[in-house]
Design a protein around this motif. Sequence first.
Motif, PDB file in Angstrom:
ATOM      1  N   SER A  60      63.478  74.843  40.354  1.00 46.60           N
ATOM      2  CA  SER A  60      64.096  75.993  41.013  1.00 46.60           C
ATOM      3  C   SER A  60      63.744  77.322  40.340  1.00 46.60           C
ATOM      4  CB  SER A  60      65.623  75.816  41.053  1.00 46.60           C
ATOM      5  OG  SER A  60      66.128  75.737  39.729  1.00 46.60           O
ATOM      6  N   ASP A  61      63.322  77.252  39.068  1.00 49.62           N
ATOM      7  CA  ASP A  61      62.824  78.460  38.396  1.00 49.62           C
ATOM      8  C   ASP A  61      61.823  78.010  37.331  1.00 49.62           C
ATOM      9  OD1 ASP A  61      62.251  80.762  37.055  1.00 49.62           O
ATOM     10  OD2 ASP A  61      64.336  81.372  36.758  1.00 49.62           O
ATOM     11  N   VAL A  62      60.553  78.056  37.663  1.00 48.26           N
ATOM     12  CA  VAL A  62      59.540  77.510  36.746  1.00 48.26           C
ATOM     13  C   VAL A  62      59.468  78.288  35.439  1.00 48.26           C
ATOM     14  CG1 VAL A  62      58.010  76.343  38.360  1.00 48.26           C
ATOM     15  CG2 VAL A  62      57.787  78.794  38.021  1.00 48.26           C
ATOM     16  N   ASN A  63      59.911  79.513  35.449  1.00 49.58           N
ATOM     17  CA  ASN A  63      59.844  80.264  34.197  1.00 49.58           C
ATOM     18  C   ASN A  63      60.930  79.861  33.210  1.00 49.58           C
ATOM     19  OD1 ASN A  63      57.525  81.981  34.237  1.00 49.58           O
ATOM     20  ND2 ASN A  63      58.461  83.020  35.983  1.00 49.58           N
ATOM     21  N   ARG A  64      61.852  79.014  33.643  1.00 55.97           N
ATOM     22  CA  ARG A  64      62.859  78.485  32.704  1.00 55.97           C
ATOM     23  C   ARG A  64      62.430  77.134  32.122  1.00 55.97           C
ATOM     24  NH1 ARG A  64      67.849  77.147  34.256  1.00 55.97           N
ATOM     25  NH2 ARG A  64      67.616  77.226  36.515  1.00 55.97           N
ATOM     26  N   LEU A  65      61.208  76.698  32.446  1.00 59.70           N
ATOM     27  CA  LEU A  65      60.723  75.415  31.935  1.00 59.70           C
ATOM     28  C   LEU A  65      59.792  75.629  30.739  1.00 59.70           C
ATOM     29  CD1 LEU A  65      59.854  73.519  35.256  1.00 59.70           C
ATOM     30  CD2 LEU A  65      61.966  73.430  33.920  1.00 59.70           C
ATOM     31  N   MET A  66      60.038  74.882  29.685  1.00 62.29           N
ATOM     32  CA  MET A  66      59.093  74.844  28.575  1.00 62.29           C
ATOM     33  C   MET A  66      58.480  73.443  28.582  1.00 62.29           C
ATOM     34  SD  MET A  66      59.474  75.426  24.446  1.00 62.29           S
ATOM     35  CE  MET A  66      60.072  77.096  24.557  1.00 62.29           C
ATOM     36  N   ALA A  67      57.188  73.409  28.846  1.00 63.79           N
ATOM     37  CA  ALA A  67      56.494  72.135  28.977  1.00 63.79           C
ATOM     38  C   ALA A  67      55.662  71.867  27.728  1.00 63.79           C
ATOM     39  CB  ALA A  67      55.592  72.163  30.210  1.00 63.79           C
ATOM     40  N   VAL A  68      55.846  70.698  27.166  1.00 61.41           N
ATOM     41  CA  VAL A  68      55.148  70.334  25.936  1.00 61.41           C
ATOM     42  C   VAL A  68      54.239  69.140  26.209  1.00 61.41           C
ATOM     43  CG1 VAL A  68      55.409  69.592  23.551  1.00 61.41           C
ATOM     44  CG2 VAL A  68      57.072  71.176  24.539  1.00 61.41           C
ATOM     45  N   LEU A  69      52.964  69.343  25.943  1.00 61.75           N
ATOM     46  CA  LEU A  69      51.974  68.284  26.122  1.00 61.75           C
ATOM     47  C   LEU A  69      51.835  67.503  24.822  1.00 61.75           C
ATOM     48  CD1 LEU A  69      49.725  67.014  27.926  1.00 61.75           C
ATOM     49  CD2 LEU A  69      48.166  68.741  27.011  1.00 61.75           C
ATOM     50  N   ILE A  70      51.868  66.188  24.941  1.00 67.10           N
ATOM     51  CA  ILE A  70      51.802  65.306  23.777  1.00 67.10           C
ATOM     52  C   ILE A  70      50.368  64.808  23.606  1.00 67.10           C
ATOM     53  CG2 ILE A  70      52.677  63.165  22.755  1.00 67.10           C
ATOM     54  CD1 ILE A  70      54.829  65.372  23.213  1.00 67.10           C
ATOM     55  N   LEU A  71      49.811  65.035  22.425  1.00 62.94           N
ATOM     56  CA  LEU A  71      48.443  64.608  22.126  1.00 62.94           C
ATOM     57  C   LEU A  71      48.501  63.572  21.001  1.00 62.94           C
ATOM     58  CD1 LEU A  71      46.839  68.188  21.947  1.00 62.94           C
ATOM     59  CD2 LEU A  71      47.063  66.724  23.960  1.00 62.94           C
ATOM     60  N   THR A  72      48.479  62.322  21.391  1.00 65.74           N
ATOM     61  CA  THR A  72      48.685  61.245  20.429  1.00 65.74           C
ATOM     62  C   THR A  72      47.408  60.943  19.655  1.00 65.74           C
ATOM     63  OG1 THR A  72      50.225  60.276  22.027  1.00 65.74           O
ATOM     64  CG2 THR A  72      49.490  58.858  20.213  1.00 65.74           C
ATOM     65  N   ASP A  73      47.564  60.734  18.366  1.00 67.05           N
ATOM     66  CA  ASP A  73      46.448  60.164  17.600  1.00 67.05           C
ATOM     67  C   ASP A  73      46.394  58.674  17.942  1.00 67.05           C
ATOM     68  OD1 ASP A  73      44.521  59.394  15.832  1.00 67.05           O
ATOM     69  OD2 ASP A  73      45.761  59.621  14.034  1.00 67.05           O
ATOM     70  N   ASP A  74      45.623  58.350  19.000  1.00 67.80           N
ATOM     71  CA  ASP A  74      45.592  56.963  19.467  1.00 67.80           C
ATOM     72  C   ASP A  74      44.396  56.219  18.886  1.00 67.80           C
ATOM     73  OD1 ASP A  74      43.915  58.562  21.110  1.00 67.80           O
ATOM     74  OD2 ASP A  74      43.925  57.057  22.693  1.00 67.80           O
ATOM     75  N   ASP A  75      44.517  54.908  18.882  1.00 66.38           N
ATOM     76  CA  ASP A  75      43.509  54.057  18.248  1.00 66.38           C
ATOM     77  C   ASP A  75      42.317  53.782  19.159  1.00 66.38           C
ATOM     78  OD1 ASP A  75      44.670  53.700  15.775  1.00 66.38           O
ATOM     79  OD2 ASP A  75      45.808  51.915  16.377  1.00 66.38           O
ATOM     80  N   VAL A  76      41.182  53.615  18.543  1.00 67.90           N
ATOM     81  CA  VAL A  76      40.035  53.009  19.223  1.00 67.90           C
ATOM     82  C   VAL A  76      40.381  51.535  19.449  1.00 67.90           C
ATOM     83  CG1 VAL A  76      37.628  52.307  18.959  1.00 67.90           C
ATOM     84  CG2 VAL A  76      38.368  54.585  18.200  1.00 67.90           C
ATOM     85  N   GLU A  77      40.370  51.121  20.716  1.00 64.83           N
ATOM     86  CA  GLU A  77      40.700  49.729  21.043  1.00 64.83           C
ATOM     87  C   GLU A  77      39.627  49.160  21.963  1.00 64.83           C
ATOM     88  OE1 GLU A  77      44.947  49.325  22.193  1.00 64.83           O
ATOM     89  OE2 GLU A  77      45.135  51.365  21.423  1.00 64.83           O
ATOM     90  N   TYR A  78      39.184  47.980  21.629  1.00 60.26           N
ATOM     91  CA  TYR A  78      38.062  47.346  22.333  1.00 60.26           C
ATOM     92  C   TYR A  78      38.339  47.172  23.824  1.00 60.26           C
ATOM     93  CZ  TYR A  78      34.259  43.925  22.983  1.00 60.26           C
ATOM     94  OH  TYR A  78      33.134  43.267  23.397  1.00 60.26           O
ATOM     95  N   GLN A  79      39.602  46.938  24.163  1.00 62.12           N
ATOM     96  CA  GLN A  79      39.971  46.648  25.551  1.00 62.12           C
ATOM     97  C   GLN A  79      39.814  47.853  26.480  1.00 62.12           C
ATOM     98  OE1 GLN A  79      44.189  45.896  25.502  1.00 62.12           O
ATOM     99  NE2 GLN A  79      44.654  47.842  24.522  1.00 62.12           N
ATOM    100  N   ASN A  80      39.932  49.047  25.922  1.00 59.83           N
ATOM    101  CA  ASN A  80      39.904  50.247  26.755  1.00 59.83           C
ATOM    102  C   ASN A  80      38.464  50.698  26.938  1.00 59.83           C
ATOM    103  OD1 ASN A  80      42.730  50.240  26.871  1.00 59.83           O
ATOM    104  ND2 ASN A  80      42.856  51.312  24.907  1.00 59.83           N
ATOM    105  N   ARG A  81      38.020  50.686  28.188  1.00 53.51           N
ATOM    106  CA  ARG A  81      36.568  50.759  28.352  1.00 53.51           C
ATOM    107  C   ARG A  81      36.161  51.370  29.690  1.00 53.51           C
ATOM    108  NH1 ARG A  81      34.175  44.879  29.943  1.00 53.51           N
ATOM    109  NH2 ARG A  81      32.311  46.121  29.651  1.00 53.51           N
ATOM    110  N   VAL A  82      34.896  51.696  29.753  1.00 55.10           N
ATOM    111  CA  VAL A  82      34.255  52.116  30.998  1.00 55.10           C
ATOM    112  C   VAL A  82      33.036  51.220  31.204  1.00 55.10           C
ATOM    113  CG1 VAL A  82      33.139  53.992  32.236  1.00 55.10           C
ATOM    114  CG2 VAL A  82      34.969  54.506  30.612  1.00 55.10           C
ATOM    115  N   ASP A  83      32.954  50.612  32.382  1.00 55.34           N
ATOM    116  CA  ASP A  83      31.728  49.884  32.739  1.00 55.34           C
ATOM    117  C   ASP A  83      31.420  50.238  34.194  1.00 55.34           C
ATOM    118  OD1 ASP A  83      33.659  48.441  34.067  1.00 55.34           O
ATOM    119  OD2 ASP A  83      33.183  46.518  33.141  1.00 55.34           O
ATOM    120  N   VAL A  84      30.797  49.365  34.938  1.00 54.13           N
ATOM    121  CA  VAL A  84      30.492  49.701  36.334  1.00 54.13           C
ATOM    122  C   VAL A  84      31.250  48.777  37.275  1.00 54.13           C
ATOM    123  CG1 VAL A  84      28.266  50.781  35.924  1.00 54.13           C
ATOM    124  CG2 VAL A  84      28.394  48.308  36.265  1.00 54.13           C
ATOM    125  N   SER A  85      31.607  49.321  38.412  1.00 58.98           N
ATOM    126  CA  SER A  85      32.389  48.598  39.399  1.00 58.98           C
ATOM    127  C   SER A  85      31.575  47.470  40.021  1.00 58.98           C
ATOM    128  CB  SER A  85      32.844  49.582  40.492  1.00 58.98           C
ATOM    129  OG  SER A  85      33.454  48.892  41.551  1.00 58.98           O
TER     130      SER A  85
END
Lengths: 592, 311
Positions: free
Chosen positions: A416-441
Amino acid sequence: MRDVIIIGAGGGGPVVAKELAERGLDVLVLEAGARHANPEQEWSYLENHMNSTLTGKFRVGPSDPTRPGWFRELTKPGSISQVAGVGGTTLHYYGNSPRAMPGVFAGYRGADRNLYDTRFRFPFTYDEMRPYYEWTEATLPVQTAAMGKKEKAFFDSAEAAGLSPLTGKDVTRAGFRPQENAILQPGGNAGKTRDSSQLRYPDATGCTFCGHCFQGCQIPKGAPRNLKARRSTDNSYIPMALTADLYKPGGKAVTLLSDAYVTRIISDRPRFSLGRVARGVEWRDTNTGETHSEEARVVIMAGGCIENPRLWHNSELPDFNGWVGRGLTDHALDWVVGQFPHDVGGTEGAASSSRADFPGYGSIENTANMPAIHANNLSDSNTGIRSLYDNGQANTGSWDGKSGRVYGTELKDMMSDVNRLMAVLILTDDDVEYQNRVDVSQAFTDEHGPVARVRMEKRNRSRRTVRNRNYLTNRAAEILRAGGASKIIRMDWNPVLLHMQSSMRMGDSARNSVLDENCEARAVEGLYIADHSALPNAIGGPNPTLTSQALATRTAEKIFQKHFGGDSWVSRESPVSSINDAVTRAVIQRGI
Amino acid sequence: MKRERETLNHPLNPGRRRVLVGSGVLGAAAAVAPGLLVPGRAHADLDNSDVQWTTEQLRAALEALRNDTFFGLVAFAVPGDDPYSQQQGVATGIPGGIGTRADLYLAGGIDRVVPLPPQFMNQLLNGIGAYLDAAPLSIPDDAAANLGDNGEWVLENLDASLGRYLEGDVPNSIMLTLLLNLVANQVIEPPGSGPFVAPFSNLSWEQKGRVMAALDGENSWLRNALRWTIPDAAFRDAAPGVLQALISFVIRIASFASYNEFAVFDPENLTVAERPLGWVLSGYEPDAPPIPDGGNDFMGYYQGRRSADNA
């Protein structure tokens, strides 16, 4: 034959292009997306027009907005916030340019050394990296951010929560600070008026506090391209790369082709070798459909964490240890929002000018957003819709109630009033994990071959990643509470793939890295990677662009030394700033 | 001229029957065959033309069903003072997402977000039908009896028409429409009734939440429904992720659409023709248009520091 072909003109490719152009090499840069040559005529300040992932100017897709975007298959709920085009994702980044946490580098001996992703450190020391940071910070340039209403509110809140200010670029303890931003800070009338007639260059210089970083930086109106406020590569490294012959003795301007989608890396297999040697690339003109090829002594991939693995697989390059596309990190982004009883500048000024850092855990930053992005971010969660269902996953903590999507009348009230919002973005120090990946469809192809498939196992992250994310969201809520927020909500976002790193990681071990310590592919000689995918880890949580650019500067030196018999320059010369008068004259002369 | 009645070689699969009835397809299709459900009309009087649908007719019917469903969806996200918000029992005194025409944005967006090939779409709907065969909706097997003596014949023809339609280019938004309404009928027993063609739009706000709970999340019933019923292995593997991405997209973008400028975008001048409703609802830029090239919020530098220390 070219000296060097660079695939991708995003955050990293233009850095190598500019550095090698200054050395006089013959460089071809191929960019799949559009070239935004006239932002003041082509762009707007509007969220859907610019940032719709489907039809916006800043999407992953061809220049023609009436044609579909380039699809990527996600195996789990999530979203991808990348941009194709000259400038890449820096077209809508916030310009935040902190250095990596020193604890993620080899040889770190701090008392907190065991808090980091200890299996996947940088293969060299922070001291070795520092000169490349300094060079890159001077080139962009990086400056300490100015303060407005939302920054003051954040600093006051952080102080009330017991944090103290940080004053250095190297972060070794927890605290808050103004962002180190790749943004020219306000000068003249900038930041002092909403009268557009007084905000044209040179009456105004640097950031005018327009509040539209996410829609691309076209201000101050009338400024030469290299003097636009935010230093996305289309405003900094690309103008330099295209004019290196004019401002740098011995320099040679790069050739830049947009709408050129690289579909294959050409390579040979030498006799008696399992590996390959890069010879050049094939690309497709996305407007005409014509295919082209060209050879080069060195090929550099800089298409990002998703396209690099796709191109690798579609080029049938070897993957000896199975790590191509593996180990993707995304900072496990999350979002904590406080609703205040008064205006805290929720939509004003540069998108993010204040942050707090927690070595070993990650970082948080305050952000300004226009209404639709606020609503979008309040409606994304992996834990259901608040008050209706929680998918068995909802979290409780220092925020109010359970995490989850804000919907219905609660959304309408929060908005109802965006200027009353303080938005905090969380940037996690996350782990390199073998399961999380990009390949081809296996199911989807487009005109450039099988599309990329992205797998990010949000519900199966490492214990350290989950711990860090929960720690940071609690700290963010505590800061908001201390500042006087009357209502605080944690979203527990689905993966928002905005900060992606390490899918083609460098490392000191051939068993778990694609690239060696110089960012050259272990399996393909003469093939390098110069973007976030080359990073060995999540760099401790800070925003990754500066670190990728510093690493790309180092990679440029390594290439020049190994393949062209040159010397290193970062330790012996002074960098030319992208806002140097000589560069400005060159940009104007060339009509960029 | 009357067409000859077609005869199907096999009885209509019960799961497919439930797709036709439970998704609202029958109700929507009836709207474009007005002779079909006119009260008091003797069903024996129906001729073939009354109960056969061309692909174009069915497409129009499904688009109407989609619009009705998406109105209900947008009212769920951002309630307003419209009939869909009032039907769900959660309304406000001022306009909401429907006032911004977020429904239009949503339909266009869903159609573009995933390029589903026709064979994928067809297998998906057949897969849902197969699943429903094993996990029935609360729709009586003899639902066709409600249509009178020609009930079976109506459903058979509707199914044949749907089959032909699915052979073509089916928008994702239609597939999602069918899903939302099917799930609405599955999770709400007995199925609700109301003024709208789309079963989903007749639900209360809490009931809509139960529909979303069934679709949203990694362990939704949909995942189980699809994994074993799609014949193509590559599609079978991709379907859960694609569908979950779609559902997640829909929930999120219904909000984005309600607050962005698309409905009043001026493409000639790259600005807004008037202040978007979403900006009014959120108190953003009270004086727009025009949108200024800067703000006046500059307050200096924290502790007067213009640079950070370089160790």
